[in-house]
Design a protein around this motif. Structure first.
Motif, PDB file in Angstrom:
ATOM      1  N   ASP A 175      65.914  18.214  49.697  1.00  9.53           N
ATOM      2  CA  ASP A 175      67.106  17.952  48.885  1.00  9.53           C
ATOM      3  C   ASP A 175      67.927  19.236  48.796  1.00  9.53           C
ATOM      4  O   ASP A 175      67.488  20.221  48.209  1.00  9.53           O
ATOM      5  CB  ASP A 175      66.714  17.473  47.484  1.00  9.53           C
ATOM      6  CG  ASP A 175      65.910  16.180  47.528  1.00  9.53           C
ATOM      7  OD1 ASP A 175      66.361  15.256  48.225  1.00  9.53           O
ATOM      8  OD2 ASP A 175      64.851  16.129  46.884  1.00  9.53           O
ATOM      9  N   LEU A 176      69.118  19.207  49.356  1.00 10.90           N
ATOM     10  CA  LEU A 176      69.972  20.390  49.393  1.00 10.90           C
ATOM     11  C   LEU A 176      70.978  20.346  48.252  1.00 10.90           C
ATOM     12  O   LEU A 176      71.767  19.412  48.132  1.00 10.90           O
ATOM     13  CB  LEU A 176      70.701  20.471  50.735  1.00 10.90           C
ATOM     14  CG  LEU A 176      71.647  21.671  50.914  1.00 10.90           C
ATOM     15  CD1 LEU A 176      70.851  22.972  50.839  1.00 10.90           C
ATOM     16  CD2 LEU A 176      72.402  21.558  52.224  1.00 10.90           C
ATOM     17  N   ALA A 177      70.947  21.389  47.410  1.00 10.00           N
ATOM     18  CA  ALA A 177      71.942  21.555  46.351  1.00 10.00           C
ATOM     19  C   ALA A 177      72.937  22.611  46.812  1.00 10.00           C
ATOM     20  O   ALA A 177      72.611  23.804  46.870  1.00 10.00           O
ATOM     21  CB  ALA A 177      71.268  21.973  45.042  1.00 10.00           C
ATOM     22  N   VAL A 178      74.144  22.175  47.141  1.00 11.23           N
ATOM     23  CA  VAL A 178      75.131  23.074  47.756  1.00 11.23           C
ATOM     24  C   VAL A 178      75.587  24.149  46.776  1.00 11.23           C
ATOM     25  O   VAL A 178      75.821  25.300  47.169  1.00 11.23           O
ATOM     26  CB  VAL A 178      76.330  22.258  48.274  1.00 11.23           C
ATOM     27  CG1 VAL A 178      77.393  23.196  48.866  1.00 11.23           C
ATOM     28  CG2 VAL A 178      75.882  21.247  49.319  1.00 11.23           C
ATOM     29  N   GLY A 179      75.721  23.797  45.489  1.00 11.59           N
ATOM     30  CA  GLY A 179      76.220  24.763  44.507  1.00 11.59           C
ATOM     31  C   GLY A 179      75.411  26.045  44.448  1.00 11.59           C
ATOM     32  O   GLY A 179      75.964  27.143  44.654  1.00 11.59           O
ATOM     33  N   PRO A 180      74.103  25.973  44.161  1.00  6.24           N
ATOM     34  CA  PRO A 180      73.300  27.205  44.141  1.00  6.24           C
ATOM     35  C   PRO A 180      73.314  27.954  45.478  1.00  6.24           C
ATOM     36  O   PRO A 180      73.281  29.191  45.502  1.00  6.24           O
ATOM     37  CB  PRO A 180      71.900  26.699  43.803  1.00  6.24           C
ATOM     38  CG  PRO A 180      72.121  25.419  43.086  1.00  6.24           C
ATOM     39  CD  PRO A 180      73.331  24.803  43.727  1.00  6.24           C
ATOM     40  N   LEU A 195      75.802  28.115  47.644  1.00  3.82           N
ATOM     41  CA  LEU A 195      77.051  28.868  47.730  1.00  3.82           C
ATOM     42  C   LEU A 195      77.042  30.058  46.779  1.00  3.82           C
ATOM     43  O   LEU A 195      77.540  31.145  47.121  1.00  3.82           O
ATOM     44  CB  LEU A 195      78.235  27.950  47.423  1.00  3.82           C
ATOM     45  CG  LEU A 195      78.520  26.847  48.450  1.00  3.82           C
ATOM     46  CD1 LEU A 195      79.662  25.955  47.980  1.00  3.82           C
ATOM     47  CD2 LEU A 195      78.839  27.450  49.824  1.00  3.82           C
ATOM     48  N   LEU A 196      76.491  29.861  45.586  1.00  6.72           N
ATOM     49  CA  LEU A 196      76.405  30.975  44.633  1.00  6.72           C
ATOM     50  C   LEU A 196      75.524  32.104  45.165  1.00  6.72           C
ATOM     51  O   LEU A 196      75.760  33.282  44.863  1.00  6.72           O
ATOM     52  CB  LEU A 196      75.857  30.479  43.290  1.00  6.72           C
ATOM     53  CG  LEU A 196      76.808  29.641  42.432  1.00  6.72           C
ATOM     54  CD1 LEU A 196      76.084  29.123  41.197  1.00  6.72           C
ATOM     55  CD2 LEU A 196      78.025  30.474  42.013  1.00  6.72           C
ATOM     56  N   PRO A 232      75.498  37.382  45.451  1.00  6.64           N
ATOM     57  CA  PRO A 232      74.593  38.549  45.457  1.00  6.64           C
ATOM     58  C   PRO A 232      74.225  38.982  46.871  1.00  6.64           C
ATOM     59  O   PRO A 232      73.997  40.185  47.114  1.00  6.64           O
ATOM     60  CB  PRO A 232      73.370  38.064  44.679  1.00  6.64           C
ATOM     61  CG  PRO A 232      73.414  36.577  44.770  1.00  6.64           C
ATOM     62  CD  PRO A 232      74.865  36.221  44.783  1.00  6.64           C
ATOM     63  N   LEU A 233      74.178  38.037  47.816  1.00  8.50           N
ATOM     64  CA  LEU A 233      73.858  38.409  49.193  1.00  8.50           C
ATOM     65  C   LEU A 233      74.951  39.294  49.781  1.00  8.50           C
ATOM     66  O   LEU A 233      74.658  40.303  50.446  1.00  8.50           O
ATOM     67  CB  LEU A 233      73.673  37.151  50.043  1.00  8.50           C
ATOM     68  CG  LEU A 233      73.377  37.378  51.531  1.00  8.50           C
ATOM     69  CD1 LEU A 233      72.072  38.153  51.712  1.00  8.50           C
ATOM     70  CD2 LEU A 233      73.298  36.038  52.268  1.00  8.50           C
ATOM     71  N   VAL A 234      76.219  38.945  49.528  1.00  5.99           N
ATOM     72  CA  VAL A 234      77.331  39.761  50.029  1.00  5.99           C
ATOM     73  C   VAL A 234      77.328  41.127  49.362  1.00  5.99           C
ATOM     74  O   VAL A 234      77.540  42.168  50.019  1.00  5.99           O
ATOM     75  CB  VAL A 234      78.670  39.038  49.798  1.00  5.99           C
ATOM     76  CG1 VAL A 234      79.853  39.980  50.063  1.00  5.99           C
ATOM     77  CG2 VAL A 234      78.775  37.814  50.711  1.00  5.99           C
ATOM     78  N   LEU A 235      77.084  41.180  48.055  1.00  6.54           N
ATOM     79  CA  LEU A 235      77.026  42.465  47.357  1.00  6.54           C
ATOM     80  C   LEU A 235      75.892  43.325  47.911  1.00  6.54           C
ATOM     81  O   LEU A 235      76.053  44.546  48.108  1.00  6.54           O
ATOM     82  CB  LEU A 235      76.838  42.242  45.860  1.00  6.54           C
ATOM     83  CG  LEU A 235      78.038  41.622  45.113  1.00  6.54           C
ATOM     84  CD1 LEU A 235      77.664  41.333  43.661  1.00  6.54           C
ATOM     85  CD2 LEU A 235      79.241  42.559  45.183  1.00  6.54           C
ATOM     86  N   GLU A 238      66.627  27.524  44.155  1.00  6.06           N
ATOM     87  CA  GLU A 238      67.233  26.419  43.412  1.00  6.06           C
ATOM     88  C   GLU A 238      67.981  25.458  44.331  1.00  6.06           C
ATOM     89  O   GLU A 238      68.146  24.281  44.012  1.00  6.06           O
ATOM     90  CB  GLU A 238      68.197  26.966  42.357  1.00  6.06           C
ATOM     91  CG  GLU A 238      67.517  27.578  41.159  1.00  6.06           C
ATOM     92  CD  GLU A 238      66.751  26.535  40.360  1.00  6.06           C
ATOM     93  OE1 GLU A 238      67.370  25.602  39.836  1.00  6.06           O
ATOM     94  OE2 GLU A 238      65.511  26.646  40.290  1.00  6.06           O
ATOM     95  N   SER A 239      68.431  25.937  45.493  1.00  2.00           N
ATOM     96  CA  SER A 239      69.239  25.101  46.386  1.00  2.00           C
ATOM     97  C   SER A 239      68.417  24.044  47.109  1.00  2.00           C
ATOM     98  O   SER A 239      68.971  23.096  47.661  1.00  2.00           O
ATOM     99  CB  SER A 239      69.948  25.976  47.416  1.00  2.00           C
ATOM    100  OG  SER A 239      69.037  26.454  48.391  1.00  2.00           O
TER     101      SER A 239
END
Length: 423
Positions: A205-210, A212-213, A217-220, A248-249
């Motif tokens: 089950d893929l939760a797109v919101g988490p 994308l969030l 932190p990955l970019v930072l 969570e995703s």
């Protein structure tokens, strides 16, 4: 010094001659680093074997309920949906460290290591693909009459580098060092394919919101490491937040480890900067991965009770068990050896003069030791603690022992015949 006719440097001539051979030793710049990795992974493999043996013994004693209770002990903040059992923390949390180190190693090999040269990369890539495809096909064919077992097709596709190198350290005396180097490189590519399989095929089950969030932190984290920041109090919280959001995703949390590893730069800014940041991270985290994360995961994952089971015979003849054993032992041997032969056939490259085809076959058998990632995929496919997962565990243990024994017999016979020939 140059060639009189073409002006080609001797170094380029040597590179061309090495490109026409398979299983050549590593380039001089790689030898020291690979030697250090092999030593750490060998020690880690010994700890892994010890942890798995302890789990198997404990799970088959009168105190087996204490082992089960420890594995199922729940800890963590429920508000963040992180109230997980210790066995889940080991699989989702500690193995993220293992895959972080794998991500560092993968990027380094393809950016600055010997695999940046296509002529040298083609063999381990082909061998890894063959060593995953053939076991998957064998498992699937065996389980065609068992539809519920087909979801475990990827279980026999993985090679456990620490376990395999520990066995090779014991049985590999007298064998060329190129074998160890190739096994390590093969496992690097194998890890990349394994994490790809986990991310694509075992995300229910893929939760797109988490998900994308998690990019924030990955970019930072990426920006900081690209600026060569090494402050743990900045990097570790960003890595932890990335892990939580990926968890969570619905994507397996170990994928976060690989993405964080890929973010770390490999190339130094200038020769005077000292070790590159990737090398710096790897030096600090590989001992934790090999010495703590993987053995603890193996301890919680390998414990399966077989003593006193009335249906033990049924476990050994179950299609899942047979598929895992046949896939790891026969599939890996056929896939790795066959892919190597095809590379030799179509590129017209020859085995390095220090090796023979029996060595390749012995190494391919050794690749059938699929422990850590195979156990992880088994849990993802069937669910931890289920009857099917127990079949997977029995199959992995039996297959790993068979692969180790057969590889020992083949490689020792080869080493003995090589010693006799040299006398």
């Amino acid at each position: 010094m140059t060639e009189p006719a073409t002006g080609t440097p001797r170094r380029d001539r040597l590179r061309r001659s090495r490109a026409g051979r398979l299983f050549v030793p590593p380039s001089p710049g790689e030898s020291t680093r690979i030697g250090e990795i092999l030593r750490k992974e060998t020690v880690g493999g010994a700890l892994l074997i010890g942890a798995a043996a302890l789990a198997l013994i404990w799970a088959n004693t009168p105190w087996r309920d204490a082992y089960t209770g420890l594995a199922n002990l729940t800890v963590g903040p429920a508000a963040l949906h992180l109230d997980l059992s210790l066995s889940t923390w080991a699989a989702d949390g500690l193995l993220a460290i293992f895959f972080f180190v794998a991500g560092l190693e993968l990027k380094r090999e393809f950016v600055a290591g010997d695999l940046r040269e296509p002529a040298r990369a083609v063999l381990p890539v082909a061998a890894a693909v063959g060593g995953m495809a053939v076991p998957a096909v064998i498992y699937t064919v065996i389980n065609l009459s068992n539809p519920d077992g087909l979801v475990g097709w990827a279980v026999p596709t993985a090679t456990d580098i620490a376990f395999a190198l520990a066995i090779l350290a014991v049985i590999g005396r007298g064998l060329p060092t190129a074998l160890r180097t190739f096994l390590l490189t093969l496992a690097v590519v194998d890890d990349l394919l394994a994490i790809t399989i986990i991310a694509i095929f075992y995300t229910a089950d893929l939760a797109v919101g988490p998900l994308l969030l998690a990019l924030i932190p990955l970019v930072l984290f990426t920006v900081l490491v690209q600026r060569r920041v090494r402050s743990w109090w900045l990097l570790l919280p960003l890595a932890a937040i990335t892990w939580v959001l990926v968890h969570e995703s619905g994507v397996h949390a170990t994928v976060a480890g690989v993405l964080l590893g890929f973010a770390v730069p490999v190339v130094r800014r200038s020769p005077g900067d000292g070790p590159g940041l990737s090398e710096w991270f790897e030096h600090r985290w590989r001992p934790i991965s090999s010495g703590v994360a993987v053995p603890v995961f193996a301890f919680f994952a390998a414990g399966v009770t077989v003593v006193g089971q009335s249906d033990l015979a049924a476990t050994f003849v179950n299609p899942i068990t047979i598929g895992v054993v046949a896939g790891l032992v026969a599939g890996k041997a056929i896939g790795v050896t066959g892919a190597t032969w095809l590379v030799q056939r179509f590129t017209r490259a020859q085995l390095d003069e220090s090796l023979r085809w029996v060595d390749v076959f012995g190494l391919a058998l050794l690749a059938g030791i699929g422990f850590t990632v195979s156990l992880l995929i088994g849990e993802l496919a069937f669910g931890g603690g289920t009857e099917a997962d127990d079949h997977v565990k029995v199959g992995i243990v039996v297959a790993s022992l068979l692969a180790a024994l057969l590889a020992a017999a083949v490689l020792r016979l080869s080493a003995r015949s090589r010693a006799v020939a040299s006398d």
